[in-house]
Design a protein around this motif. Structure first.
Motif, PDB file in Angstrom:
ATOM      1  N   TYR A  35      36.922  47.763  49.529  1.00 32.96           N
ATOM      2  CA  TYR A  35      36.026  46.652  49.802  1.00 32.96           C
ATOM      3  C   TYR A  35      35.767  46.343  51.134  1.00 32.96           C
ATOM      4  CZ  TYR A  35      36.916  44.874  45.288  1.00 32.96           C
ATOM      5  OH  TYR A  35      37.106  44.458  43.907  1.00 32.96           O
ATOM      6  N   GLN A  37      33.290  44.181  53.260  1.00 29.05           N
ATOM      7  CA  GLN A  37      32.910  42.867  54.249  1.00 29.05           C
ATOM      8  C   GLN A  37      31.581  43.054  54.987  1.00 29.05           C
ATOM      9  OE1 GLN A  37      35.743  40.053  54.855  1.00 29.05           O
ATOM     10  NE2 GLN A  37      34.824  38.536  53.277  1.00 29.05           N
ATOM     11  N   LYS A  40      28.251  38.097  56.138  1.00 32.63           N
ATOM     12  CA  LYS A  40      28.262  36.970  55.588  1.00 32.63           C
ATOM     13  C   LYS A  40      29.110  37.067  54.276  1.00 32.63           C
ATOM     14  CE  LYS A  40      22.787  37.013  55.647  1.00 32.63           C
ATOM     15  NZ  LYS A  40      21.237  37.220  54.429  1.00 32.63           N
ATOM     16  N   LYS A  41      29.969  37.546  54.677  1.00 33.62           N
ATOM     17  CA  LYS A  41      31.432  37.341  53.888  1.00 33.62           C
ATOM     18  C   LYS A  41      31.522  38.502  52.540  1.00 33.62           C
ATOM     19  CE  LYS A  41      33.771  34.798  56.692  1.00 33.62           C
ATOM     20  NZ  LYS A  41      35.578  35.909  57.305  1.00 33.62           N
ATOM     21  N   PHE A  42      30.146  38.912  52.322  1.00 36.59           N
ATOM     22  CA  PHE A  42      30.385  39.199  51.384  1.00 36.59           C
ATOM     23  C   PHE A  42      31.157  40.225  50.953  1.00 36.59           C
ATOM     24  CE2 PHE A  42      27.043  36.495  50.128  1.00 36.59           C
ATOM     25  CZ  PHE A  42      25.548  36.852  50.371  1.00 36.59           C
ATOM     26  N   LEU A  43      32.272  40.094  49.920  1.00 37.50           N
ATOM     27  CA  LEU A  43      32.752  41.116  49.874  1.00 37.50           C
ATOM     28  C   LEU A  43      31.993  41.795  48.446  1.00 37.50           C
ATOM     29  CD1 LEU A  43      36.207  39.464  49.617  1.00 37.50           C
ATOM     30  CD2 LEU A  43      35.634  41.073  50.615  1.00 37.50           C
ATOM     31  N   ILE A  45      32.853  46.107  46.386  1.00 42.13           N
ATOM     32  CA  ILE A  45      33.801  46.707  45.615  1.00 42.13           C
ATOM     33  C   ILE A  45      32.984  48.037  46.352  1.00 42.13           C
ATOM     34  CG2 ILE A  45      33.170  46.816  43.398  1.00 42.13           C
ATOM     35  CD1 ILE A  45      36.297  47.516  43.270  1.00 42.13           C
ATOM     36  N   SER A  48      37.112  52.384  43.415  1.00 43.90           N
ATOM     37  CA  SER A  48      38.386  52.317  42.826  1.00 43.90           C
ATOM     38  C   SER A  48      38.635  52.874  42.104  1.00 43.90           C
ATOM     39  CB  SER A  48      37.860  50.641  41.301  1.00 43.90           C
ATOM     40  OG  SER A  48      36.986  50.188  41.669  1.00 43.90           O
ATOM     41  N   ASN A  57      31.242  52.877  43.391  1.00 43.59           N
ATOM     42  CA  ASN A  57      29.903  52.103  43.397  1.00 43.59           C
ATOM     43  C   ASN A  57      28.724  52.424  43.468  1.00 43.59           C
ATOM     44  OD1 ASN A  57      28.025  50.111  43.889  1.00 43.59           O
ATOM     45  ND2 ASN A  57      29.610  48.530  44.197  1.00 43.59           N
ATOM     46  N   PHE A  90      38.244  46.290  53.890  1.00 38.62           N
ATOM     47  CA  PHE A  90      39.727  45.892  53.487  1.00 38.62           C
ATOM     48  C   PHE A  90      40.208  46.937  52.102  1.00 38.62           C
ATOM     49  CE2 PHE A  90      40.672  42.211  54.715  1.00 38.62           C
ATOM     50  CZ  PHE A  90      39.251  41.332  55.064  1.00 38.62           C
ATOM     51  N   THR A 100      46.069  40.555  39.291  1.00 41.62           N
ATOM     52  CA  THR A 100      45.877  40.448  40.496  1.00 41.62           C
ATOM     53  C   THR A 100      45.659  41.732  41.826  1.00 41.62           C
ATOM     54  OG1 THR A 100      47.316  38.864  39.888  1.00 41.62           O
ATOM     55  CG2 THR A 100      47.027  38.863  42.197  1.00 41.62           C
ATOM     56  N   ILE A 101      44.488  41.441  42.473  1.00 42.97           N
ATOM     57  CA  ILE A 101      44.061  42.357  43.825  1.00 42.97           C
ATOM     58  C   ILE A 101      45.362  41.880  45.046  1.00 42.97           C
ATOM     59  CG2 ILE A 101      42.615  42.989  45.534  1.00 42.97           C
ATOM     60  CD1 ILE A 101      40.933  43.506  43.723  1.00 42.97           C
ATOM     61  N   PHE A 103      45.016  42.683  49.081  1.00 46.41           N
ATOM     62  CA  PHE A 103      44.466  43.107  50.417  1.00 46.41           C
ATOM     63  C   PHE A 103      45.585  43.317  51.668  1.00 46.41           C
ATOM     64  CE2 PHE A 103      40.170  42.535  49.000  1.00 46.41           C
ATOM     65  CZ  PHE A 103      39.770  41.780  48.139  1.00 46.41           C
ATOM     66  N   GLY A 104      44.986  44.653  51.649  1.00 39.60           N
ATOM     67  CA  GLY A 104      45.069  44.458  53.709  1.00 39.60           C
ATOM     68  C   GLY A 104      44.719  43.469  54.503  1.00 39.60           C
ATOM     69  N   TRP A 108      38.267  46.693  60.812  1.00 41.41           N
ATOM     70  CA  TRP A 108      37.018  45.706  62.244  1.00 41.41           C
ATOM     71  C   TRP A 108      36.245  46.687  62.323  1.00 41.41           C
ATOM     72  CZ3 TRP A 108      40.416  42.215  60.294  1.00 41.41           C
ATOM     73  CH2 TRP A 108      39.993  41.293  60.271  1.00 41.41           C
TER      74      TRP A 108
END
Lengths: 112, 109
Positions: A35, A37, A40-43, A45, A48, A57, A90, A100-101, A103-104, A108
Motif C-alpha cells: 500500500y 499512503q 493526506k493519509k489515503f491508503l 493499494i 495484492s 492496481n 506499507f 484481516t490484514i 501491516f508492517g 518512509w
C-alpha cells in the motif's frame, strides 16, 4: 518477533534512482500486499499477491514492481524514482484474500 | 477502481465528546472491516462486520453495518486522548482490499 517487517524504515534518495523496499512476514500467510499512503493519509493499494496470482492496481506506474522470492517475502522495487513517489509504503499480509490484514510499520520514502 | 468514501475527513473534538465516522460504498459489500492508525504508526485491525444491520461494541466503540450493506459507521462515546488517530473502513471484497479515505480524529484535552 515482528509479524510483518519491512526495511528500510526511512529512505531518502535522489530523483532517477532505483530503490527496493524489503518485506517479510512470519505469520504463515498466503497473501501479501503493498500500500502507498500519501500526505493526506489515503491508503492506496498497489499490489495484492499470493502464490497463484498477482493483482496489480491499474493506476500504479510500471516503474513499480513487486518481487516475491517465496511466500514469506514480497519486495517492492521502484525504478527511476520521481518526486511524487515520496510517501509511506506499507507492506501487509493476510491469511487469504479478504481476511484481516496485518501491516508492517511502514517505510518512509523521500525523493529529493 | 472501487471507492469507499468516509466522512468527515477530519474531526476535532473536546475530550469527553462523542465522535462518529461514516463509510459509504457505491457497491454492496460482502463485509466491512475497520482499522485504526495512530499518528506515526500503521493501521491496526479493529473489527469486522458481516451481517446486514449488524452492530458490534468494543468498550466505548460501536460499529454498525447498514441494512443494505453499503454503509457503515463507527461511533466513539466520550472520547479520550488515546482515541487520537485515523480510522479507516475497508472493503475486502475480491482481492484488492480497498480502504476508505479515512477520518482523522483529534481529541483536545
Amino acid at each position: 518477533d515482528t509479524a510483518v517487517s519491512q526495511t528500510p524504515k526511512y529512505l531518502v534518495t535522489q530523483m532517477g534512482n532505483d530503490k527496493s523496499i524489503k518485506c517479510e512476514q512470519n505469520l504463515g500467510h498466503d497473501t501479501m500486499y503493498w500500500y502507498k499512503q500519501d500526505s493526506k493519509k489515503f491508503l492506496k493499494i498497489m499490489f495484492s499477491y499470493n502464490n497463484k496470482e498477482l493483482i496489480i492496481n491499474e493506476t500504479v506506474p510500471n516503474r513499480f514492481s513487486p518481487k516475491s522470492p517465496d511466500k514469506a517475502h514480497l519486495n517492492l522495487h521502484i525504478n527511476s524514482l520521481e518526486l511524487g513517489d515520496s510517501a509511506v509504503y506499507f507492506c501487509a499480509s493476510s491469511q487469504v484474500f479478504g481476511n484481516t490484514i496485518y501491516f508492517g510499520e511502514g517505510s518512509w520514502l523521500t525523493v529529493v | 477502481g472501487q471507492q469507499v468514501m468516509q466522512i468527515p475527513q477530519y474531526q476535532h473534538v473536546q475530550e469527553g465528546e462523542d465522535f462518529t465516522t461514516y463509510c459509504n460504498s457505491s457497491t454492496t459489500l460482502s463485509n466491512i472491516q475497520w482499522y485504526k492508525q495512530r499518528p506515526g504508526g500503521h493501521p491496526v485491525f479493529l473489527i469486522q462486520l458481516v451481517k446486514s444491520g449488524e452492530v458490534k461494541k468494543q468498550k466505548r466503540l460501536t460499529f454498525q453495518f447498514g441494512e443494505a450493506k453499503k454503509n457503515s459507521s463507527l461511533h466513539i462515546t466520550a472520547t479520550q486522548t488515546t482515541d487520537v488517530g485515523t480510522y479507516f473502513c475497508a472493503d475486502p471484497t475480491g482481492n484488492q482490499f480497498y480502504f476508505g479515505t479515512g477520518t482523522s480524529l483529534t481529541v483536545i484535552p
